[in-house]
Scaffold this motif. Structure first.
Motif, PDB file in Angstrom:
ATOM      1  N   PRO A 299       0.834  -1.207   0.000  1.00 59.41           N
ATOM      2  CA  PRO A 299       0.000   0.000   0.000  1.00 59.41           C
ATOM      3  C   PRO A 299       0.865   1.252   0.000  1.00 59.41           C
ATOM      4  N   SER A 300       0.680   2.120  -0.931  1.00 61.19           N
ATOM      5  CA  SER A 300       1.556   3.267  -1.119  1.00 61.19           C
ATOM      6  C   SER A 300       1.347   4.354  -0.068  1.00 61.19           C
ATOM      7  N   ALA A 301       0.166   4.310   0.596  1.00 60.89           N
ATOM      8  CA  ALA A 301      -0.100   5.385   1.556  1.00 60.89           C
ATOM      9  C   ALA A 301       0.822   5.320   2.769  1.00 60.89           C
ATOM     10  N   THR A 302       1.208   4.107   3.154  1.00 64.57           N
ATOM     11  CA  THR A 302       2.036   3.956   4.357  1.00 64.57           C
ATOM     12  C   THR A 302       3.399   3.408   4.019  1.00 64.57           C
ATOM     13  N   ASN A 303       3.636   3.204   2.801  1.00 59.73           N
ATOM     14  CA  ASN A 303       4.927   2.651   2.404  1.00 59.73           C
ATOM     15  C   ASN A 303       5.526   3.489   1.301  1.00 59.73           C
ATOM     16  N   PRO A 304       6.783   3.444   1.169  1.00 55.44           N
ATOM     17  CA  PRO A 304       7.678   2.726   2.103  1.00 55.44           C
ATOM     18  C   PRO A 304       7.785   3.473   3.433  1.00 55.44           C
ATOM     19  N   VAL A 305       8.287   2.776   4.408  1.00 50.19           N
ATOM     20  CA  VAL A 305       8.493   3.369   5.749  1.00 50.19           C
ATOM     21  C   VAL A 305       9.680   4.321   5.674  1.00 50.19           C
ATOM     22  N   VAL A 306       9.474   5.520   6.334  1.00 49.07           N
ATOM     23  CA  VAL A 306      10.548   6.541   6.309  1.00 49.07           C
ATOM     24  C   VAL A 306      11.610   6.168   7.348  1.00 49.07           C
ATOM     25  N   THR A 307      12.815   6.316   6.885  1.00 50.75           N
ATOM     26  CA  THR A 307      13.932   5.966   7.754  1.00 50.75           C
ATOM     27  C   THR A 307      13.922   6.850   9.006  1.00 50.75           C
ATOM     28  N   ALA A 308      14.221   6.167  10.178  1.00 50.00           N
ATOM     29  CA  ALA A 308      14.342   6.826  11.465  1.00 50.00           C
ATOM     30  C   ALA A 308      13.014   7.245  12.019  1.00 50.00           C
ATOM     31  N   THR A 309      11.950   6.603  11.467  1.00 50.37           N
ATOM     32  CA  THR A 309      10.643   6.877  12.046  1.00 50.37           C
ATOM     33  C   THR A 309      10.137   5.644  12.747  1.00 50.37           C
ATOM     34  N   THR A 310       9.224   5.824  13.629  1.00 48.08           N
ATOM     35  CA  THR A 310       8.677   4.722  14.409  1.00 48.08           C
ATOM     36  C   THR A 310       7.606   4.000  13.616  1.00 48.08           C
ATOM     37  N   ILE A 311       7.776   2.572  13.532  1.00 41.09           N
ATOM     38  CA  ILE A 311       6.747   1.758  12.866  1.00 41.09           C
ATOM     39  C   ILE A 311       5.617   1.546  13.847  1.00 41.09           C
ATOM     40  N   THR A 312       4.504   2.033  13.434  1.00 39.52           N
ATOM     41  CA  THR A 312       3.374   1.997  14.328  1.00 39.52           C
ATOM     42  C   THR A 312       2.493   0.784  14.051  1.00 39.52           C
ATOM     43  N   SER A 313       1.596   0.559  15.021  1.00 48.70           N
ATOM     44  CA  SER A 313       0.648  -0.560  14.826  1.00 48.70           C
ATOM     45  C   SER A 313      -0.257  -0.303  13.642  1.00 48.70           C
ATOM     46  N   THR A 314      -0.543   0.935  13.453  1.00 46.68           N
ATOM     47  CA  THR A 314      -1.411   1.259  12.279  1.00 46.68           C
ATOM     48  C   THR A 314      -0.751   0.823  10.993  1.00 46.68           C
ATOM     49  N   TRP A 315       0.531   1.104  10.827  1.00 45.76           N
ATOM     50  CA  TRP A 315       1.238   0.714   9.589  1.00 45.76           C
ATOM     51  C   TRP A 315       1.291  -0.797   9.479  1.00 45.76           C
ATOM     52  N   ALA A 316       1.715  -1.384  10.755  1.00 42.29           N
ATOM     53  CA  ALA A 316       1.895  -2.834  10.697  1.00 42.29           C
ATOM     54  C   ALA A 316       0.595  -3.532  10.382  1.00 42.29           C
ATOM     55  N   ASN A 317      -0.496  -3.167  10.988  1.00 44.77           N
ATOM     56  CA  ASN A 317      -1.773  -3.867  10.755  1.00 44.77           C
ATOM     57  C   ASN A 317      -2.265  -3.713   9.312  1.00 44.77           C
ATOM     58  N   SER A 318      -2.173  -2.485   8.822  1.00 43.45           N
ATOM     59  CA  SER A 318      -2.710  -2.293   7.452  1.00 43.45           C
ATOM     60  C   SER A 318      -1.839  -2.953   6.392  1.00 43.45           C
ATOM     61  N   THR A 319      -0.532  -2.853   6.630  1.00 43.43           N
ATOM     62  CA  THR A 319       0.363  -3.437   5.602  1.00 43.43           C
ATOM     63  C   THR A 319       0.286  -4.954   5.616  1.00 43.43           C
ATOM     64  N   LEU A 320       0.287  -5.566   6.814  1.00 40.50           N
ATOM     65  CA  LEU A 320       0.261  -7.025   6.896  1.00 40.50           C
ATOM     66  C   LEU A 320      -1.086  -7.565   6.420  1.00 40.50           C
ATOM     67  N   THR A 321      -2.117  -6.819   6.725  1.00 39.62           N
ATOM     68  CA  THR A 321      -3.446  -7.248   6.202  1.00 39.62           C
ATOM     69  C   THR A 321      -3.436  -7.269   4.692  1.00 39.62           C
ATOM     70  N   ASP A 322      -2.813  -6.275   4.087  1.00 42.74           N
ATOM     71  CA  ASP A 322      -2.754  -6.223   2.610  1.00 42.74           C
ATOM     72  C   ASP A 322      -1.941  -7.369   2.068  1.00 42.74           C
ATOM     73  N   VAL A 323      -0.782  -7.683   2.772  1.00 43.40           N
ATOM     74  CA  VAL A 323       0.047  -8.825   2.311  1.00 43.40           C
ATOM     75  C   VAL A 323      -0.725 -10.136   2.482  1.00 43.40           C
ATOM     76  N   GLY A 324      -1.422 -10.271   3.609  1.00 42.10           N
ATOM     77  CA  GLY A 324      -2.199 -11.510   3.817  1.00 42.10           C
ATOM     78  C   GLY A 324      -3.248 -11.706   2.734  1.00 42.10           C
ATOM     79  N   ASP A 325      -3.903 -10.639   2.374  1.00 36.69           N
ATOM     80  CA  ASP A 325      -4.921 -10.767   1.321  1.00 36.69           C
ATOM     81  C   ASP A 325      -4.293 -11.221   0.004  1.00 36.69           C
TER      82      ASP A 325
END
Lengths: 546, 81
Positions: free
Chosen positions: A12-38
């Motif tokens: 998903p382009s809205a939350t990716n790629p992750v910006v360097t030196a930023t904190t990976i949040t649960s929001t990013w992790a949940n939405s991105t992994l859900t997209d990969v799972g699908d």
């Protein structure tokens, strides 16, 4: 985010790629992994679980290396070597091909079930070694009526069986077709197109039957073959030798014999010299069997008949025949009906014609037959009606004697002499211009003119009486005293006649006449006394000359 | 004997005496038709009935001339054989 049309997955382009030196949040992790799972859920598992939910599209591959192959054998599988073609390869070799025309199998097709070919079988079995061995053929596979497998009871085809040059053997030779196309019935080794080992039966037979040999014509064929079918139409024959056909070049033998009828048109070289019998005239012959004389036959249009002589034909027509020797060469009598006299002598001819044998021929005595022979104006029998002679008729002296003319009979008249004319008593002789003058007592050569009318009458007519004498006077009209009209019986040719009138009452008395008028029909005059006065005169005599 | 009478233009009666020759051949009526002038009526009478006086003194009434009229022809008709 699902895969794109090429199967490429993107995060998903809205939350990716992750910006360097930023904190990976649960929001990013949940939405991105859900997209990969699908995305993983939408992919095919290697164990095939889940199956495909859409079309499985593979690489075409090739016949040698099919697109669908096996890990243990990558040369066996399915490939799409070209558009609309699917090939099944075994060991890299094509064995099955499917295209728009159908399916093609390379190699032996073994079927344990039924082959149903509603469109017919054509070229499916092309190999000469294609032999169906072992087992049976279910009749329904090739049109039989028995559905169950086993020997077919009826084999029928409703369409054309094409192809196939191999052997068909049904019932061990009950029906056999070899590779050359010969068919045997009751034999597995046919030597001809149709070889029947047994009795053949047919309701009809067609074809030229050329080359048909071996028929037992002398022993095995019975009945009569009609002429229309090439036979003779008979069951018996006589004589020996070859049959004579219509176009046989030369008939040497047998001889014609004595046929009751025949047609020999255009037949030449007939040995007529040795022929017997009579050829009728109607058939071009003479109708006779004997002849006499020599020379050529005389035909109806022969230009000149010189010989033979006519002889004594019983009948003939000599129309326009000239030069007949009537005086020397013709004998016999010509009948009256044919223009002759029916006699050979003059007396007989006279008798034959109805006249006396000799003597004068009178009109009443001369009759004839039916022809206009003599003196008839119509072609009928009867007395002579008229006899006209141009020139050349001469009569001997006395030939017409006894036919004297009279005032009622036409005949011969003798001329009167002058003396007889003067005597005037002969009633049979005729007056000539010369004797006429003597008869009138007129001498000399002065012309004689006749008195055309005359009368002697009593002019007093105190009591009218007929004239004392008259000639060619019909009446005398007394118009008044001394006035008379003399009416002519037959009129004068003109009024220029001369009237001699005398009148006298007595020997001593004198009288005169006066002319009044003259016409062709009458003459009028007056009588006067000696003094010139009109008076009735007793003796009046008038003569009219012209 | 019989005679034929008719009135002339001057009024005097004319007497026609036929000849025996003509009587024998044609008869008195034919003689009358031929010898009486054309158009004149005539009468055939017995000669004895004529007056003895001069005929200039005779008077004949035309109404009494009833036996015929003089014909145009002065010839006897053809006698058929």
């Amino acid at each position: 985010m699902p895969r794109n049309g090429s199967g490429v997955y993107s995060l998903p382009s809205a939350t990716n790629p992750v910006v360097t030196a930023t904190t990976i949040t649960s929001t990013w992790a949940n939405s991105t992994l859900t997209d990969v799972g699908d995305a993983l859920t939408g992919s095919v598992a290697r164990d095939g679980s889940g199956g495909m939910t859409g079309a499985l599209r593979l690489a075409d591959g090739s016949i040698a290396v099919p697109g669908i192959a096996f890990s243990a054998e990558t040369t066996t599988g399915l490939s799409r070597p070209t558009t609309n073609v699917l090939v099944g390869s075994v060991g890299g070799i094509e064995k099955l091909r499917l295209n728009a025309s159908g399916a093609t199998v390379t190699g032996t097709l073994g079927v344990t079930g039924l082959i149903t070919a509603t469109g017919g079988v054509s070229g499916a079995v092309t190999s000469s070694s294609a032999t169906i061995t072992g087992g049976t053929i279910d009749g329904t596979a090739i049109g039989g009526t028995t559905a169950a497998a086993g020997a077919f009871t009826t084999l029928s085809y409703t369409s054309t069986l094409t192809g196939g040059t191999g052997v068909i053997n049904i019932g061990s030779g009950q029906l056999y077709k070899d590779a050359s196309g010969n068919v045997g019935v009751g034999t597995a080794s046919p030597t001809q197109k149709l070889d029947v080992n047994g009795t053949a039966k047919a309701t009809t037979f067609s074809g030229s039957a050329s080359g048909l040999t071996g028929l037992p014509l002398s022993t095995g064929v019975s009945g009569t073959l009609p002429v229309a079918n090439g036979g003779t139409g008979v069951t018996s024959s006589t004589g020996t030798g070859s049959t004579v056909l219509s176009n046989s070049p030369t008939l040497v033998s047998p001889v014609l014999g004595t046929p009751s009828s025949g047609n020999l048109s255009s037949c030449t070289n007939i040995p007529v010299g040795s022929a017997t019998g009579t050829l009728a005239v109607a058939n071009g012959g003479t109708g006779v069997t004997t002849s006499t004389g020599t020379g050529n036959n005389v035909l109806s249009t022969s230009p000149v008949l010189t010989t033979p002589n006519l002889g004594t034909p019983s009948a003939a027509v000599l129309t326009s025949a000239t030069g007949l020797p009537l005086t020397t060469g013709v004998t016999g009598t010509l009948p009256i009906a044919n223009g002759g006299t029916n006699a050979t002598t003059a007396p007989d001819a006279r008798t034959s014609l109805g006249a006396a044998a000799s003597g004068a021929v009178t009109a009443s005595g001369l009759t004839q037959g039916t022809a206009r022979l003599l003196g008839r104006t119509t072609a009928s029998t009867g007395a002579v009606e008229e006899l006209t002679v141009g020139t050349g008729l001469s009569l001997s002296a006395g030939a017409l004697a006894g036919v004297s003319a009279s005032d009622t009979v036409v005949g011969v008249v003798e001329l009167a002499t002058s003396a007889e004319a003067q005597t005037g008593t002969d009633t049979t002789r005729a007056i000539t211009p010369s004797t006429l003058r003597g008869g009138l007592n007129a001498s000399g050569t002065a012309p004689i003119y006749a008195c055309r009318a005359w009368v002697n009458f009593d002019g007093t007519l105190s009591t009218p009486i007929p004239p004392r004498g008259n000639g060619n006077v019909s009446s005398v009209t007394k118009n008044g005293t001394g006035d008379y009209t003399l009416n002519f019986g037959v009129g004068m040719p003109d009024a220029n006649y001369a009237a001699l009138v005398t009148s006298q009452t007595s020997i001593t008395a004198s009288a005169l006449t006066r002319f009044v008028s003259a016409t062709t029909s009458n003459y009028r005059f007056l009588t006067t006394d000696s003094a010139g006065g009109v008076a009735n005169i007793e003796y009046i005599m008038v003569g009219i000359f012209r | 004997m019989q005679v034929i009478i008719y009135n002339q233009d001057n009024g005097i009666p004319a007497v026609v005496v036929p000849t025996q020759e003509a009587l024998d051949a044609h008869g008195i009526e034919a003689i009358a038709l031929k010898d009486v002038p054309f158009g004149k009526p005539f009468k055939i009478i017995d000669a004895a009935d004529l007056p003895t006086t001069p005929q200039e003194t005779w008077v004949v009434n035309d109404a009494d001339l009833t036996d015929g009229v003089g014909a145009e022809s002065n010839e006897f008709p053809e006698v058929q054989p």
